[in-house]
Scaffold this active site. Sequence first.
Site, mmCIF file in Angstrom:
data_model
loop_
_atom_site.group_PDB
_atom_site.id
_atom_site.type_symbol
_atom_site.label_atom_id
_atom_site.label_comp_id
_atom_site.label_asym_id
_atom_site.label_seq_id
_atom_site.Cartn_x
_atom_site.Cartn_y
_atom_site.Cartn_z
ATOM 1 N N MET A 111 0.901 -1.313 -0.036
ATOM 2 C CA MET A 111 0.004 -0.034 0.191
ATOM 3 C C MET A 111 0.756 1.123 0.027
ATOM 4 O O MET A 111 1.672 1.513 0.960
ATOM 5 C CB MET A 111 -1.053 -0.024 1.103
ATOM 6 C CG MET A 111 -1.962 -1.140 1.338
ATOM 7 S SD MET A 111 -2.963 -1.212 2.869
ATOM 8 C CE MET A 111 -1.510 -1.585 3.992
ATOM 9 N N PHE A 198 0.091 5.126 6.597
ATOM 10 C CA PHE A 198 0.918 5.283 5.620
ATOM 11 C C PHE A 198 1.484 4.397 4.958
ATOM 12 O O PHE A 198 0.835 3.038 4.927
ATOM 13 C CB PHE A 198 2.190 6.388 6.065
ATOM 14 C CG PHE A 198 1.586 7.730 6.873
ATOM 15 C CD1 PHE A 198 1.063 8.615 6.083
ATOM 16 C CD2 PHE A 198 1.510 7.788 7.767
ATOM 17 C CE1 PHE A 198 0.460 9.644 6.573
ATOM 18 C CE2 PHE A 198 1.198 8.925 8.932
ATOM 19 C CZ PHE A 198 0.293 9.821 7.971
ATOM 20 N N GLY A 199 2.673 4.289 4.158
ATOM 21 C CA GLY A 199 3.138 3.177 3.297
ATOM 22 C C GLY A 199 3.314 2.107 4.044
ATOM 23 O O GLY A 199 4.120 2.079 5.096
ATOM 24 N N SER A 200 2.845 0.732 3.715
ATOM 25 C CA SER A 200 2.781 -0.136 4.285
ATOM 26 C C SER A 200 2.558 -1.434 3.560
ATOM 27 O O SER A 200 2.230 -1.456 2.332
ATOM 28 C CB SER A 200 1.809 -0.430 5.705
ATOM 29 O OG SER A 200 0.519 0.233 5.233
ATOM 30 N N ARG A 201 2.294 -2.727 4.191
ATOM 31 C CA ARG A 201 2.060 -3.867 3.252
ATOM 32 C C ARG A 201 1.279 -4.814 4.319
ATOM 33 O O ARG A 201 1.202 -4.929 5.612
ATOM 34 C CB ARG A 201 3.376 -4.624 3.177
ATOM 35 C CG ARG A 201 3.445 -5.952 2.651
ATOM 36 C CD ARG A 201 4.867 -6.338 2.404
ATOM 37 N NE ARG A 201 5.126 -7.775 2.344
ATOM 38 C CZ ARG A 201 6.149 -8.663 2.137
ATOM 39 N NH1 ARG A 201 7.339 -7.865 1.757
ATOM 40 N NH2 ARG A 201 6.477 -9.835 2.340
#
Length: 232
Positions: A111, A198-201
């Site tokens: 993401m 925020f940016g992650s997975r």
Amino acid sequence: MAGETDSGRAAPGAVLARIASTIGIATEGVAMSLGLALFGIILIALGLNSIGAIIVILAIPVALFFRDPERFPERTENVVISGADGKVTDISDVSFPGSTGKPCRRVSVFMSPLNVHVNRAPVAGEVTMVEHTAGEFRAAFRDDASERNERNLIAMTDAAGRMFGMMQVAGYLARRIVCRLRARDRIQAGQRIGLIMFGSRVDHFFPPEYRVTVSLGDRVRAGESIIGAIEQ
């Protein structure tokens, strides 16, 4: 009455949830975005127009980050639904995380900060374990992120007793994982279960008898896209 204090007024959490539902963002984003907007308005009222206007404008992308659109899967039987919005970055056969060591398929979805970050349940069933592990904050798209980064594992079983897993992995920018589930909770496929900021997975784990229905590079949507299906 549930969700209210003894004085009859709605509890703060219930008020935030109501506001979040009304404006279509996750509850965790209400205080942050509205707080920024209110602070900016106060600065404007004090005559600090430029700074106040900038802060009010900053509240808009914060609210957009926490956006929480309605999602309805077309099918829930014998399928695995993506728990995250984003790009498929890894498809592999691995061992189920933890002590079981059972073989399974893993589909990882990265993401970016521009994606919806609300996570959803991949299958219907019962939560058997929620386990948080402290770790590093490396780039979430790295192959070893699920072993080294801050992460939260949710294990679950469906009505047939099959084991599934979903791992929320914090990335370089993400410093907070939200999980609203506990062991023994009953879940429905596609329901909201938390978010990662925020940016992650998100890594999905499902039995090997399911075939993967996505390819590397595909874009998927939480609560809608089917990433695995059992062979008929």
